[in-house]
Design a protein around this motif. Structure first.
Motif, PDB file in Angstrom:
ATOM      1  N   PRO A 217       0.831  -1.215   0.000  1.00 47.85           N
ATOM      2  CA  PRO A 217       0.000   0.000   0.000  1.00 47.85           C
ATOM      3  C   PRO A 217       0.864   1.263   0.000  1.00 47.85           C
ATOM      4  O   PRO A 217       1.265   1.752   1.047  1.00 47.85           O
ATOM      5  N   HIS A 218       1.204   1.765  -1.177  1.00 37.87           N
ATOM      6  CA  HIS A 218       2.077   2.953  -1.332  1.00 37.87           C
ATOM      7  C   HIS A 218       3.518   2.672  -0.922  1.00 37.87           C
ATOM      8  O   HIS A 218       4.291   3.619  -0.779  1.00 37.87           O
ATOM      9  N   SER A 219       3.895   1.417  -0.705  1.00 33.78           N
ATOM     10  CA  SER A 219       5.181   1.136  -0.054  1.00 33.78           C
ATOM     11  C   SER A 219       6.161   0.457  -0.995  1.00 33.78           C
ATOM     12  O   SER A 219       6.674  -0.625  -0.712  1.00 33.78           O
ATOM     13  N   GLN A 220       6.452   1.116  -2.110  1.00 29.08           N
ATOM     14  CA  GLN A 220       7.440   0.583  -3.032  1.00 29.08           C
ATOM     15  C   GLN A 220       8.277   1.728  -3.579  1.00 29.08           C
ATOM     16  O   GLN A 220       7.829   2.875  -3.651  1.00 29.08           O
ATOM     17  N   ALA A 221       9.519   1.404  -3.946  1.00 28.31           N
ATOM     18  CA  ALA A 221      10.428   2.435  -4.448  1.00 28.31           C
ATOM     19  C   ALA A 221      11.491   1.789  -5.312  1.00 28.31           C
ATOM     20  O   ALA A 221      11.933   0.655  -5.038  1.00 28.31           O
ATOM     21  N   ARG A 222      11.919   2.520  -6.337  1.00 24.73           N
ATOM     22  CA  ARG A 222      13.034   2.060  -7.153  1.00 24.73           C
ATOM     23  C   ARG A 222      14.300   2.046  -6.306  1.00 24.73           C
ATOM     24  O   ARG A 222      14.529   2.943  -5.483  1.00 24.73           O
ATOM     25  N   VAL A 223      15.139   1.019  -6.509  1.00 18.84           N
ATOM     26  CA  VAL A 223      16.376   0.904  -5.741  1.00 18.84           C
ATOM     27  C   VAL A 223      17.541   0.604  -6.673  1.00 18.84           C
ATOM     28  O   VAL A 223      17.355   0.123  -7.799  1.00 18.84           O
ATOM     29  N   LEU A 224      18.745   0.890  -6.166  1.00 22.27           N
ATOM     30  CA  LEU A 224      19.971   0.719  -6.932  1.00 22.27           C
ATOM     31  C   LEU A 224      21.007  -0.006  -6.085  1.00 22.27           C
ATOM     32  O   LEU A 224      20.957   0.050  -4.841  1.00 22.27           O
ATOM     33  N   PRO A 225      21.988  -0.659  -6.723  1.00 20.32           N
ATOM     34  CA  PRO A 225      23.086  -1.237  -5.961  1.00 20.32           C
ATOM     35  C   PRO A 225      23.769  -0.175  -5.110  1.00 20.32           C
ATOM     36  O   PRO A 225      23.909   0.976  -5.525  1.00 20.32           O
ATOM     37  N   GLY A 226      24.161  -0.563  -3.903  1.00 26.83           N
ATOM     38  CA  GLY A 226      24.800   0.363  -2.979  1.00 26.83           C
ATOM     39  C   GLY A 226      23.841   0.965  -1.974  1.00 26.83           C
ATOM     40  O   GLY A 226      24.278   1.552  -0.978  1.00 26.83           O
ATOM     41  N   GLN A 227      22.548   0.845  -2.214  1.00 25.87           N
ATOM     42  CA  GLN A 227      21.571   1.372  -1.272  1.00 25.87           C
ATOM     43  C   GLN A 227      21.206   0.325  -0.224  1.00 25.87           C
ATOM     44  O   GLN A 227      21.456  -0.876  -0.392  1.00 25.87           O
ATOM     45  N   THR A 228      20.591   0.795   0.864  1.00 27.88           N
ATOM     46  CA  THR A 228      20.121  -0.081   1.931  1.00 27.88           C
ATOM     47  C   THR A 228      18.635   0.139   2.120  1.00 27.88           C
ATOM     48  O   THR A 228      18.180   1.276   2.260  1.00 27.88           O
ATOM     49  N   VAL A 229      17.890  -0.943   2.100  1.00 31.52           N
ATOM     50  CA  VAL A 229      16.436  -0.893   2.254  1.00 31.52           C
ATOM     51  C   VAL A 229      16.068  -1.351   3.660  1.00 31.52           C
ATOM     52  O   VAL A 229      16.534  -2.399   4.120  1.00 31.52           O
ATOM     53  N   THR A 230      15.229  -0.570   4.328  1.00 35.22           N
ATOM     54  CA  THR A 230      14.752  -0.918   5.665  1.00 35.22           C
ATOM     55  C   THR A 230      13.234  -0.964   5.646  1.00 35.22           C
ATOM     56  O   THR A 230      12.587   0.012   5.266  1.00 35.22           O
ATOM     57  N   VAL A 231      12.679  -2.096   6.025  1.00 35.97           N
ATOM     58  CA  VAL A 231      11.234  -2.271   6.126  1.00 35.97           C
ATOM     59  C   VAL A 231      10.905  -2.549   7.583  1.00 35.97           C
ATOM     60  O   VAL A 231      11.479  -3.458   8.190  1.00 35.97           O
ATOM     61  N   THR A 232       9.989  -1.768   8.140  1.00 34.66           N
ATOM     62  CA  THR A 232       9.575  -1.962   9.533  1.00 34.66           C
ATOM     63  C   THR A 232       8.091  -2.267   9.568  1.00 34.66           C
ATOM     64  O   THR A 232       7.272  -1.494   9.078  1.00 34.66           O
ATOM     65  N   VAL A 233       7.761  -3.409  10.139  1.00 40.65           N
ATOM     66  CA  VAL A 233       6.376  -3.872  10.264  1.00 40.65           C
ATOM     67  C   VAL A 233       6.095  -4.180  11.721  1.00 40.65           C
ATOM     68  O   VAL A 233       6.788  -5.001  12.336  1.00 40.65           O
ATOM     69  N   SER A 234       5.124  -3.489  12.293  1.00 41.35           N
ATOM     70  CA  SER A 234       4.750  -3.721  13.692  1.00 41.35           C
ATOM     71  C   SER A 234       5.973  -3.656  14.614  1.00 41.35           C
ATOM     72  O   SER A 234       6.108  -4.436  15.559  1.00 41.35           O
ATOM     73  N   GLY A 235       6.890  -2.733  14.302  1.00 40.75           N
ATOM     74  CA  GLY A 235       8.086  -2.564  15.125  1.00 40.75           C
ATOM     75  C   GLY A 235       9.210  -3.529  14.814  1.00 40.75           C
ATOM     76  O   GLY A 235      10.298  -3.423  15.393  1.00 40.75           O
ATOM     77  N   VAL A 236       9.013  -4.473  13.903  1.00 42.72           N
ATOM     78  CA  VAL A 236      10.054  -5.412  13.482  1.00 42.72           C
ATOM     79  C   VAL A 236      10.798  -4.802  12.300  1.00 42.72           C
ATOM     80  O   VAL A 236      10.180  -4.483  11.277  1.00 42.72           O
ATOM     81  N   THR A 237      12.116  -4.635  12.426  1.00 49.03           N
ATOM     82  CA  THR A 237      12.903  -3.920  11.431  1.00 49.03           C
ATOM     83  C   THR A 237      13.775  -4.865  10.645  1.00 49.03           C
ATOM     84  O   THR A 237      14.650  -5.558  11.187  1.00 49.03           O
ATOM     85  N   LEU A 238      13.563  -4.879   9.334  1.00 51.35           N
ATOM     86  CA  LEU A 238      14.299  -5.715   8.378  1.00 51.35           C
ATOM     87  C   LEU A 238      15.224  -4.819   7.570  1.00 51.35           C
ATOM     88  O   LEU A 238      14.782  -3.847   6.958  1.00 51.35           O
ATOM     89  N   VAL A 239      16.516  -5.157   7.544  1.00 50.97           N
ATOM     90  CA  VAL A 239      17.511  -4.342   6.852  1.00 50.97           C
ATOM     91  C   VAL A 239      18.150  -5.171   5.747  1.00 50.97           C
ATOM     92  O   VAL A 239      18.627  -6.292   5.989  1.00 50.97           O
ATOM     93  N   THR A 240      18.189  -4.600   4.534  1.00 47.96           N
ATOM     94  CA  THR A 240      18.759  -5.319   3.386  1.00 47.96           C
ATOM     95  C   THR A 240      19.696  -4.417   2.609  1.00 47.96           C
ATOM     96  O   THR A 240      19.252  -3.507   1.906  1.00 47.96           O
ATOM     97  N   PRO A 241      21.014  -4.649   2.709  1.00 49.63           N
ATOM     98  CA  PRO A 241      21.957  -3.944   1.827  1.00 49.63           C
ATOM     99  C   PRO A 241      21.871  -4.523   0.423  1.00 49.63           C
ATOM    100  O   PRO A 241      21.770  -5.746   0.247  1.00 49.63           O
ATOM    101  N   LEU A 242      21.922  -3.644  -0.576  1.00 41.79           N
ATOM    102  CA  LEU A 242      21.852  -4.071  -1.971  1.00 41.79           C
ATOM    103  C   LEU A 242      23.216  -3.897  -2.639  1.00 41.79           C
ATOM    104  O   LEU A 242      23.883  -2.883  -2.428  1.00 41.79           O
ATOM    105  N   VAL A 243      23.598  -4.876  -3.424  1.00 44.34           N
ATOM    106  CA  VAL A 243      24.904  -4.801  -4.102  1.00 44.34           C
ATOM    107  C   VAL A 243      24.703  -5.115  -5.577  1.00 44.34           C
ATOM    108  O   VAL A 243      23.638  -5.553  -6.011  1.00 44.34           O
TER     109      VAL A 243
END
Length: 243
Positions: A217-243
């Motif tokens: 729901p409105h929660s998407q974005a273009r990403v590139l290598p070198g960026q870090t994506v963080t998704v937080t759901v109900s206080g649970v934080t998921l971190v994904t470095p992109l290469v």
């Protein structure tokens, strides 16, 4: 309770979070089926956090965002694409634009025979964060989402399952390199989570540990290598470095 999995010297163990301590617990799915919280099973352990579930089935819910006017549909994603929080994911260079989709992931607690929209919460162990990495340019040739969703590591998941979450009211935040690009919640989904689960269960059985990704729901974005994506759901934080 926050439930996870940790790789110990004796192999993977289910644990609960107690501050900074990782307390081993019994099989949470067996406990859930018995109608109780999992009991502790030994002293605190140390080790690498794994993805919190080992699904046999990963289902995505398509067309469950505000820009879609057609009915939702379910699709399958390979469980082998699941990867833990903190693990670097290599974006495909041969599939066009890469997109991160922050989503609420529902972790099924028991076999879904008898699941309806009314009682769906009774089949849910909890929720966690998922990053449904995608290559949307492939959709022109691949309407079934096989190519666009199948990259190695393209389903970062976890690191915790929040068993206290209310599936009717789950918060969701997406950040790129520490900047918030989306703040939303489950109420922004055109089809509610419990209705998604009822739709899926009416066509296909699910079981303990299976994952349903409920849409973006409105929660998407273009990403590139070198960026870090963080998704937080109900206080649970998921971190994904992109290469």
């Amino acid at each position: 309770m926050r439930i996870g999995r940790v790789l110990t010297a004796d192999g993977p163990r289910h644990v609960r979070a107690e501050g900074d301590r990782l307390v081993p617990i019994e099989d949470p799915y067996a406990a859930y089926a018995a109608g109780r919280s999992p009991a502790d099973d030994g002293e605190a352990v140390a080790g690498e956090l794994l993805a919190p579930a080992v699904p046999v089935v990963v289902i995505g819910v398509a067309q469950n965002g505000p820009e879609h006017h057609s009915p939702v549909q379910a699709w399958l994603k390979s469980p082998r694409t699941v990867t833990p929080s903190g693990t670097a994911v290599s974006l495909r260079r041969d599939a066009g634009t890469a997109v991160a989709e922050g989503e609420i992931a529902v972790v099924i607690g028991k076999a879904t025979l008898g699941l309806t929209a009314h009682n769906a919460h009774e089949y849910v162990l909890g929720v966690t964060a998922v990053n449904d990495l995608s290559s949307p340019d492939r959709a022109e040739w691949d309407p079934r989402n096989f190519e666009s969703k199948s990259g190695d590591g393209y389903t970062p998941l976890g690191p915790w399952i929040d068993t206290d979450a209310d599936i009717d009211d789950v918060t969701l935040t997406l950040e790129i390199d520490g900047s918030i690009v989306a703040e939303t919640d489950s109420r922004e989904l055109p089809m509610a989570i419990r209705d998604c689960l009822a739709y899926i269960a009416a066509w296909s059985p699910l079981g303990p540990g299976d994952i349903v990704m409920t849409g973006a729901p409105h929660s998407q974005a273009r990403v590139l290598p070198g960026q870090t994506v963080t998704v937080t759901v109900s206080g649970v934080t998921l971190v994904t470095p992109l290469v």
